[in-house]
Design an enzyme around this catalytic site. Structure first.
Site, PDB file in Angstrom:
ATOM      1  N   ALA A 228     134.526 -44.174  14.163  1.00 54.83           N
ATOM      2  CA  ALA A 228     133.854 -44.846  14.920  1.00 54.83           C
ATOM      3  C   ALA A 228     132.331 -44.376  14.706  1.00 54.83           C
ATOM      4  CB  ALA A 228     133.763 -44.331  16.511  1.00 54.83           C
ATOM      5  N   ASP A 229     131.606 -45.485  14.296  1.00 57.85           N
ATOM      6  CA  ASP A 229     130.163 -45.506  14.013  1.00 57.85           C
ATOM      7  C   ASP A 229     129.439 -45.531  15.533  1.00 57.85           C
ATOM      8  OD1 ASP A 229     130.016 -48.153  14.268  1.00 57.85           O
ATOM      9  OD2 ASP A 229     130.036 -48.559  12.209  1.00 57.85           O
ATOM     10  N   SER A 230     127.980 -45.503  15.143  1.00 53.87           N
ATOM     11  CA  SER A 230     127.118 -45.642  16.216  1.00 53.87           C
ATOM     12  C   SER A 230     127.197 -46.888  17.088  1.00 53.87           C
ATOM     13  CB  SER A 230     125.684 -45.444  15.855  1.00 53.87           C
ATOM     14  OG  SER A 230     125.340 -46.440  15.145  1.00 53.87           O
TER      15      SER A 230
ATOM     16  N   ASP B 106     130.163 -48.661  17.132  1.00 57.80           N
ATOM     17  CA  ASP B 106     131.455 -48.600  18.002  1.00 57.80           C
ATOM     18  C   ASP B 106     131.369 -48.094  19.163  1.00 57.80           C
ATOM     19  OD1 ASP B 106     132.786 -49.857  15.794  1.00 57.80           O
ATOM     20  OD2 ASP B 106     133.133 -48.009  14.868  1.00 57.80           O
TER      21      ASP B 106
END
Lengths: 415, 83
Positions: free
Chosen positions: B37-39, B41
């Protein structure tokens, strides 16, 4: 041109698209994407049963707009057919231009509704990447490894005509060995359809969707919105030949111009369109008499039909009387920013297969439109050279000259 | 304090947003390291969790959580959702 990919209302692969074009199959139907109760236009050419996960992983599919999903699917088909893999050559030599007239409208509308109904914290962090009109080109690069020149062209309904023409020029001037070029659009949405209804530009023949798009016919009452993407692999000829790729056709010339006239109406004499056609032919080195087929912009609006007819007559003179012209929009609708790419592909296929696709629904030609529009049925005919026209709101005009791969014409010596 | 929340529902919600299978969303899994998960997400996950569980989940609170288990504990303590 060594590969093509299609996500369209008349097919999601080359052979289905071609069969639809020669059999005169219409992709128009009642709109299923949203409730059209309040809309005067209730019909469009939608892409049905598109499963993005056939072409990308679930997370990518979730985070890119519908028009980007179409573009990626069409690009992967085109690369597959071409056999070109950007990762197996210098990836900086492969560029991407995906043109779109509008970009991710559905995503703008959904997030604007979320803002009004539930506040600023319910705007998706993915809204910007989903809607901006350049993102399809970015996504195609990320997913295919093509790292060369990369951008979008926005010129309304001429977008992908310009895109393919500029891609060919980029190769010709040496800035890329190959280009993935085409267009993508997904604007059958409540806001966009409503806006086009307000322009009174779209057909209201809701009880006969498949007969609604009738370029040059007296019974026409507006264009039919379509959606989808068409991408093609353009490649330097010596590169294609060295790797033994099948060449489907060649972009032999490209010309562009501006009407400088009105927001949405074409110059009624077709003067700007004529200049684009003349420039494209001049750049190709061929004369108007050598052209054997015109794939017209032909949107099924009175103003546009008449203006383009006048433009063709002014460019081709006496030859216009024997020159077959058709509008494949009569079948696939108007894909806006993807229209030029679909029509260029249809033209390439017509030359490759020796069959000119028809203008369906042309039962009672407008007396002001008196060319040979290949009415109703496809026509077997071997043609060496054709042009494809794309015109857009804003007065943008783009013409591509397309030469058959098996052409017997001499290649002109260009200055 | 609600104790009748179903963990499987959180798994399904997070899986949908992060593009993974529900059974990958284990209590010990890190959002960034294990679930990629990135920011962006996480911003989307916050909105979905807030809607489903009727809680306020400030971004720095989620950022301070190390794994799915931390979020699950927070929800059990704070959720107003009737399961």
């Amino acid at each position: 041109m060594t590969g093509m990919g299609f996500i369209t209302p008349i097919g999601k692969d080359l052979e289905t698209v071609w069969t639809s074009l020669v059999e005169g199959v219409s992709g128009v139907g009642l709109i299923t994407h949203f409730d059209t109760t309040a809309y005067p236009t209730k019909i469009a050419a939608e892409v049905h049963d598109f499963d993005p996960e056939m072409w990308m992983d679930r997370k990518t599919a979730r985070h890119i707009g519908r028009y980007c999903q179409f573009a990626l699917a069409a690009s992967l088909q085109a690369l597959d057919q071409s056999g070109l893999d950007p990762r197996s050559m210098d990836p900086d030599d492969v560029g991407v231009i995906v043109s779109s007239g509008i970009g991710g409208m559905e995503e703008i509308e959904r997030n604007h509704t979320a803002l009004l109904e539930r506040g600023v914290r319910r705007i998706s962090p993915f809204m910007v990447p989903m809607m901006i009109a350049d993102m399809a080109a970015g996504i195609v690069s990320m997913q295919t490894g093509a790292r060369g020149i990369n951008f979008a062209i926005v010129s309304a309904c001429a977008s992908s005509g310009h895109g393919i023409g500029e891609a060919a020029e980029i190769i010709r001037r040496g800035d890329a060995v190959a280009m993935l070029a085409g267009g993508a659009e997904a604007t059958i949405t409540p806001l966009t359809m409503g806006a086009f209804c307000q322009i009174k530009a779209t057909s209201e023949r809701n009880d006969e969707p498949q007969a609604a798009c009738r370029p040059w016919d007296l019974g026409r009452d507006g264009f039919i919105m379509g959606e989808g993407a068409v991408m093609m692999v353009l490649e330097r000829m010596d590169h294609a030949e060295a790797r033994g790729a099948r060449v489907w056709g060649e972009i032999a010339g490209y010309g562009a111009s501006s009407d400088g006239y009105h927001f949405t109406a074409p110059n009624p004499e077709g003067e700007g369109a004529a200049r684009a056609m003349r420039k494209a032919l001049a750049k190709s080195g061929y004369s108007p008499d050598q052209v054997g087929y015109v794939n017209a912009h032909g949107t099924s609006t009175k103003l546009g039909d008449i203006a383009e007819t006048k433009a063709i007559k002014s460019v081709f003179g006496a030859h216009a009387a024997q020159l077959p012209v058709s509008s494949t929009k009569s079948m696939h609708g108007h894909l806006l920013g993807a229209a030029g790419a679909l029509e260029a592909a249809a033209t390439i296929l017509a030359l490759d297969r020796g069959v000119l696709p028809p203008t369906i629904n042309l039962d009672s030609p407008d007396p002001e439109c008196d060319l040979d529009y290949i009415p109703l049925r496809a026509r077997p005919k071997k043609v060496d050279l054709a042009i494809s026209n794309s015109f857009g709101f804003g007065g943008h005009n783009a013409t591509l000259v397309i030469r058959a791969a098996e052409s017997t014409l001499e290649v002109p010596v260009l200055q | 304090m609600t104790s009748n929340l179903k963990f499987s529902e959180l798994q399904e919600l997070a899986a949908e947003i992060l593009g993974v299978e529900p059974d990958q969303v284990g209590l010990e899994k890190s959002f960034a390291r294990d679930l990629a998960a990135d920011s962006l997400d996480l911003v989307e996950l916050i909105a979905a969790v807030e809607d489903k569980y009727d809680v306020e989940l400030p971004e720095d609170t989620l950022e301070a959580m190390h794994n799915v288990g931390d979020l699950w504990e927070f929800l059990q303590a704070n959720a107003r959702q009737e399961a």
